[in-house]
Design an enzyme around this catalytic site. Structure first.
Site, PDB file in Angstrom:
ATOM      1  N   TYR A 251      -1.677  -6.921  -0.716  1.00  0.00           N
ATOM      2  CA  TYR A 251      -1.844  -8.362  -0.497  1.00  0.00           C
ATOM      3  C   TYR A 251      -3.146  -8.794  -1.172  1.00  0.00           C
ATOM      4  CZ  TYR A 251      -1.990 -12.775   2.193  1.00  0.00           C
ATOM      5  OH  TYR A 251      -2.035 -14.092   2.586  1.00  0.00           O
TER       6      TYR A 251
ATOM      7  N   LYS B 196       1.760  -8.948  -3.211  1.00  0.00           N
ATOM      8  CA  LYS B 196       1.849 -10.316  -2.698  1.00  0.00           C
ATOM      9  C   LYS B 196       0.697 -11.084  -3.316  1.00  0.00           C
ATOM     10  CE  LYS B 196       1.571 -13.142   1.503  1.00  0.00           C
ATOM     11  NZ  LYS B 196       1.298 -13.122   2.972  1.00  0.00           N
TER      12      LYS B 196
END
Length: 299
Positions: free
Chosen positions: A136, A164
């Site tokens: 992320y 992400k």
């Protein structure tokens, strides 16, 4: 189950009772609703899952409840957000024990790492667990930005398979593809950049507002991926005032209130978060009321 890293993946809320206790049946009902609407998987214990407000045992319990509800129909991923790399490894192993099929790994919390330290953190965790990992990258929240060149050092870790991307840089998807080809699956991590990211090559969308309007989120992604840009854009413009709520400091309280108004959950949060009051609450309510009044009819 093989994780495809494709489609709309809600960062699912952890439902709670008014006094802040876990409400596992409500969490499972919400997961079922999103699954029925066409969502392709679930990230548990992200920011919207109130990860940092839960104990280690509670985190494991939430993941287990989600896995039970999904019942093999969609993959369940666990967010890993801890103070140290060792604590992150322990949380990852607990998530695996609870049945998680993949991990969404954040940089370490509190201490602000630089890129070299963040790469070391992700690499060390990847070598300690045998689940596929989505890194992320969210420099707006966590103050460290892994740029395309930084992922060169992570490309050798076979189980780091996805990113992400939440840098708020609309060029980043293209830069990642130009640098790495198809080595990493790229997923949109900013709700109000969803259409741009998918049109530029993102294979999935880890979404906040898909919690509240899962059918619309799934339809918008489907249209964008199919290149039906005019239809996707019309839906995107309707959705945009809601999507902006995902990038606010109080996104948890905002989206839980949206969920409540949309019939998808409750607004209850755990202290130190408090439910919204006054002008702030009226602002969110007005956005939701407008969205509900003009909600598109989906075929």
């Amino acid at each position: 189950m093989t994780v495809s890293w494709h489609g709309v993946i809600p960062a699912l809320m952890t439902e709670m009772t008014r006094d802040g206790a876990l409400d596992l049946p409500a969490t499972q009902r919400h997961l079922e609703s999103c699954l029925a609407a066409g969502c392709a998987g679930f990230v548990m214990l992200g920011t919207l899952g109130e990860n940092s407000s839960l104990s280690a045992d509670e985190k494991e319990t939430v993941v287990r409840a989600a896995v039970e509800a999904a019942a093999g129909r969609a993959p369940v991923m666990a967010g890993i957000a801890e103070y140290t790399t060792d604590l992150a490894i322990d949380a990852a192993r607990r998530a695996r024990r609870a049945g998680a099929e993949a991990l969404m790994v954040l940089p370490t919390m509190v201490y602000q790492t630089d890129a070299r330290e963040a790469v070391h953190h992700f690499r060390t965790l990847a070598r300690a667990v045998d689940l596929p990992i989505m890194v992320y990258n969210n420099p707006m929240a966590y103050k460290v930005d892994l740029k395309p060149e930084d992922f060169v050092e992570l490309a050798g870790e076979a189980n780091i398979v996805a990113v992400k991307e939440a840098s708020h840089d609309g060029r980043r998807i293209t830069d990642m593809i130009n640098r790495h080809g198809d080595r990493f699956k790229l997923l949109c991590g900013v709700d109000d950049l969803m259409l741009e990211n998918v049109l530029f090559g993102a294979s999935g969308w880890v979404s906040g507002l898909a919690n509240s309007f899962p059918r619309e989120a799934a339809q918008m992604f489907k249209l964008a991926e199919a290149g039906r840009k005019d239809e996707a854009l019309a839906l995107y413009r309707w959705f945009m005032p809601l999507l902006h709520l995902d990038v606010a400091v109080k996104l948890v309280q905002y989206i839980k209130l949206v969920n409540q108004m949309a019939g998808e959950g409750s607004e209850w949060v755990r202290s130190p978060r408090l439910t919204l009051v006054g002008d702030e609450r009226r602002h969110v309510e007005a956005i939701v009321e407008q969205a509900l009044a003009t909600r598109p009819r989906l075929g």
